[in-house]
Write a protein that holds these residues in place. Structure first.
Motif, PDB file in Angstrom:
ATOM      1  N   ILE A 122      42.532  32.874  32.801  1.00 32.02           N
ATOM      2  CA  ILE A 122      42.879  33.804  34.181  1.00 32.02           C
ATOM      3  C   ILE A 122      41.419  34.552  33.817  1.00 32.02           C
ATOM      4  O   ILE A 122      41.171  34.576  32.743  1.00 32.02           O
ATOM      5  CB  ILE A 122      44.334  34.105  33.897  1.00 32.02           C
ATOM      6  CG1 ILE A 122      45.251  32.958  34.362  1.00 32.02           C
ATOM      7  CG2 ILE A 122      43.831  35.287  35.057  1.00 32.02           C
ATOM      8  CD1 ILE A 122      46.772  34.476  34.318  1.00 32.02           C
ATOM      9  N   ALA A 123      40.653  34.687  34.715  1.00 33.64           N
ATOM     10  CA  ALA A 123      39.660  35.106  34.886  1.00 33.64           C
ATOM     11  C   ALA A 123      39.530  36.022  36.125  1.00 33.64           C
ATOM     12  O   ALA A 123      39.216  35.398  37.194  1.00 33.64           O
ATOM     13  CB  ALA A 123      37.970  34.311  35.225  1.00 33.64           C
ATOM     14  N   LEU A 124      39.273  37.338  35.431  1.00 33.83           N
ATOM     15  CA  LEU A 124      39.459  38.331  37.005  1.00 33.83           C
ATOM     16  C   LEU A 124      37.760  38.333  37.268  1.00 33.83           C
ATOM     17  O   LEU A 124      36.635  37.923  36.543  1.00 33.83           O
ATOM     18  CB  LEU A 124      39.306  39.317  36.164  1.00 33.83           C
ATOM     19  CG  LEU A 124      40.992  40.196  36.709  1.00 33.83           C
ATOM     20  CD1 LEU A 124      41.054  39.935  38.252  1.00 33.83           C
ATOM     21  CD2 LEU A 124      41.866  39.080  36.156  1.00 33.83           C
ATOM     22  N   CYS A 125      37.441  38.309  38.775  1.00 41.63           N
ATOM     23  CA  CYS A 125      36.451  38.130  39.287  1.00 41.63           C
ATOM     24  C   CYS A 125      35.724  40.286  38.586  1.00 41.63           C
ATOM     25  O   CYS A 125      35.820  40.210  38.615  1.00 41.63           O
ATOM     26  CB  CYS A 125      35.838  38.033  40.677  1.00 41.63           C
ATOM     27  SG  CYS A 125      34.464  38.179  42.175  1.00 41.63           S
ATOM     28  N   PRO A 126      34.379  39.989  38.718  1.00 39.14           N
ATOM     29  CA  PRO A 126      33.804  41.374  37.748  1.00 39.14           C
ATOM     30  C   PRO A 126      33.117  42.105  39.290  1.00 39.14           C
ATOM     31  O   PRO A 126      33.691  43.469  39.398  1.00 39.14           O
ATOM     32  CB  PRO A 126      32.354  40.511  37.266  1.00 39.14           C
ATOM     33  CG  PRO A 126      31.580  40.261  37.440  1.00 39.14           C
ATOM     34  CD  PRO A 126      33.507  39.036  37.797  1.00 39.14           C
ATOM     35  N   SER A 127      33.804  41.383  40.370  1.00 38.24           N
ATOM     36  CA  SER A 127      32.626  42.841  41.451  1.00 38.24           C
ATOM     37  C   SER A 127      33.641  43.061  42.288  1.00 38.24           C
ATOM     38  O   SER A 127      33.722  44.106  44.089  1.00 38.24           O
ATOM     39  CB  SER A 127      31.379  41.857  41.907  1.00 38.24           C
ATOM     40  OG  SER A 127      31.846  40.307  42.501  1.00 38.24           O
ATOM     41  N   ASN A 128      35.243  41.932  42.579  1.00 37.88           N
ATOM     42  CA  ASN A 128      36.608  42.282  43.692  1.00 37.88           C
ATOM     43  C   ASN A 128      37.435  42.323  42.949  1.00 37.88           C
ATOM     44  O   ASN A 128      37.553  41.733  41.878  1.00 37.88           O
ATOM     45  CB  ASN A 128      36.159  41.903  44.751  1.00 37.88           C
ATOM     46  CG  ASN A 128      36.039  40.028  45.100  1.00 37.88           C
ATOM     47  OD1 ASN A 128      35.870  39.654  44.638  1.00 37.88           O
ATOM     48  ND2 ASN A 128      34.609  39.025  44.690  1.00 37.88           N
TER      49      ASN A 128
END
Length: 359
Positions: A122-128
Motif C-alpha cells: 500500500i503506497a500513499l500518494c505524497p500530494s493528495n
C-alpha cells in the motif's frame, strides 16, 4: 523522551551516533511487527502486529499512545493517510479488503474491495488523497480515499511492490519474479510503461540468495522506495544486500551488502511460500537521500550505507557505520521530520543520536 536533536541538524552529523533510547515489548511475546509508518508530522508512528493489533506511539514523547484491535480481519501494511487520525491497512483474514479506519474512535470510514488475494503493498500518494495497492491477484489498483471503488487497475505478472516518486507524477511497480521494475506516467496509467528496468544482470552476479529463491519459483524482494530527492530508487531484499538504482535510467549505483551471506532478513517476501512472518522490508532511505539504514540480520546490528560514495567497479558497497546490536531489526523506518529511527522485530525500538557522539 523529548527529541533533543534539532530537526534541521544534518543527517551526516548524527548518522553514526544513533543509539537505542526506548524499547517497547509486546504483551504477547510471540507477536511480530509486520509494518511501520510515520504520520506526515513525524509525531506519531504506527505498527501492525501478528497478534492482530495496531500500536500507535508518540515519537515526540517516546511513549506508547494507543492500541487498536482488528481481531476478526487481521492487520498488515498500516499506513497513515495525510490526516493523522485516520489510517489504511490490509486485511489478513476473512477477505482481502483494505480498510480505512478512524483512530480517534476506532470506527471504519470506508472499505476498499476488489482484490481477491492478499495485498502486498500500500503506497500513499505524497500530494493528495489517492493510494496504490498491489496484490497476489496480479493487479495494481489506484484508489481515492473518498470512494470505495478503484479509479484504475493494471493487470500484470506478480506486481507485488509499488511506490510513488516524490513528485507524484510517476509510479514504479516491481515484479520480483520477472526481475523488472515498470515505470508509469500517472497521468497515463492505462498506457504501457514508459520505461522498464531489468535487474536480471545484477541479480545473477550479486545476489546468491536471490538466485536460490528464484530457483524455487520465488523472490526475496521486499520493498521499493524512491529517495526524497527523486534521484535514487531502492529495491530492498530479504537476502544478502539491497539495490540502489539511478531513478532515471535504472543503472545500478550500489549493491549494499550485509556482512556476508549468512546475514539476512528472516521475513517472508511477497510471493514466497515460506512460513516466516511477513514484513515490509528492513531498510530505508534517510530523509536527505544520502544514506540507507537497515538491519544486518542475525547479529542484530543496524547498518548504514553512504550511497554518495563513489561506485566501485563491482558496484558492491560495504556499510560505513554499524550501530549497536539490540536484537533483530526486521522492520526499519527513519522519521520524516526529525533525526529519529524506529526498528522492530517483536519489540519496537526508538533510536536517537547520542549527543556525546555527535560530530
Amino acid at each position: 523522551m523529548a527529541n533533543k536533536e534539532p530537526p534541521t541538524q544534518k543527517v551526516s552529523d548524527v548518522i553514526s551516533a544513533f543509539r537505542p533510547t526506548r524499547r517497547f515489548k509486546p504483551d504477547d511475546p510471540k507477536a511480530h511487527v509486520t509494518s511501520l509508518d510515520f504520520d506526515d508530522s513525524g509525531e506519531l508512528a504506527i505498527v501492525a502486529r501478528t497478534d492482530d493489533t495496531l500500536q500507535i506511539y508518540n515519537c515526540k514523547e517516546g511513549k506508547h499512545a494507543k492500541e487498536l484491535k482488528s481481531q476478526k480481519y487481521g492487520v498488515h501494511l498500516a499506513r497513515f493517510t495525510h490526516h493523522a487520525q485516520s489510517i489504511l491497512y490490509a486485511s489478513t483474514k476473512v477477505d482481502d479488503t483494505i480498510r480505512y479506519l478512524s483512530t480517534h474512535d476506532n470506527s471504519y470510514i470506508r472499505y476498499y474491495r476488489g482484490h481477491v488475494a492478499p495485498v502486498t503493498s500500500i503506497a500513499l500518494c505524497p500530494s493528495n488523497d489517492t493510494f496504490l495497492s498491489c496484490s497476489l491477484d496480479h493487479t495494481v489498483r489506484i484508489w481515492s480515499l473518498s470512494s470505495p471503488n478503484h479509479t484504475g487497475v493494471l493487470k500484470l505478472h506478480a506486481p507485488y511492490l509499488a511506490s510513488y516518486d516524490p513528485s507524484a507524477s510517476v509510479i514504479a511497480i516491481a515484479s520480483p519474479p520477472t526481475q523488472s521494475i515498470l515505470l508509469y506516467d500517472l497521468r497515463n496509467f492505462d498506457k504501457p510503461p514508459f520505461q522498464t528496468f531489468d535487474l536480471q544482470p545484477y541479480e545473477s552476479r550479486l545476489n546468491p540468495s536471490g538466485l536460490t529463491a528464484r530457483r524455487r519459483g520465488e523472490s526475496n524482494w521486499t520493498k521499493i522506495e524512491f529517495s526524497n530527492d527523486g534521484k535514487h530508487m531502492l529495491i530492498g531484499t530479504a537476502g544478502d544486500g539491497h539495490y540502489v538504482l539511478d531513478a532515471f535510467d535504472g543503472d545500478l549505483k550500489h549493491y549494499c551488502v550485509r556482512h556476508n551471506e549468512s546475514f539476512a532478513s528472516s521475513r517472508r517476501a511477497p510471493g514466497s511460500s515460506s512460513s516466516a512472518p511477513v514484513g515490509q522490508g528492513d531498510v530505508c532511505f534517510s530523509p536527505d537521500g544520502r544514506y540507507l539504514v537497515g538491519g544486518s540480520g542475525t547479529d542484530g546490528t543496524m547498518l548504514v550505507w553512504d550511497i554518495e560514495t563513489e561506485s566501485s567497479d563491482d558496484k558492491v558497497l560495504a556499510a560505513c557505520a554499524q550501530l549497536p546490536a539490540l536484537g533483530r531489526h526486521e522492520i526499519v523506518g527513519y522519521n520524516p521530520r526529525t533525526n529519529m529511527l524506529c526498528s522492530a522485530d517483536r519489540d519496537v525500538v526508538m533510536w536517537l543520536p547520542d549527543p556525546e557522539l555527535v560530530s
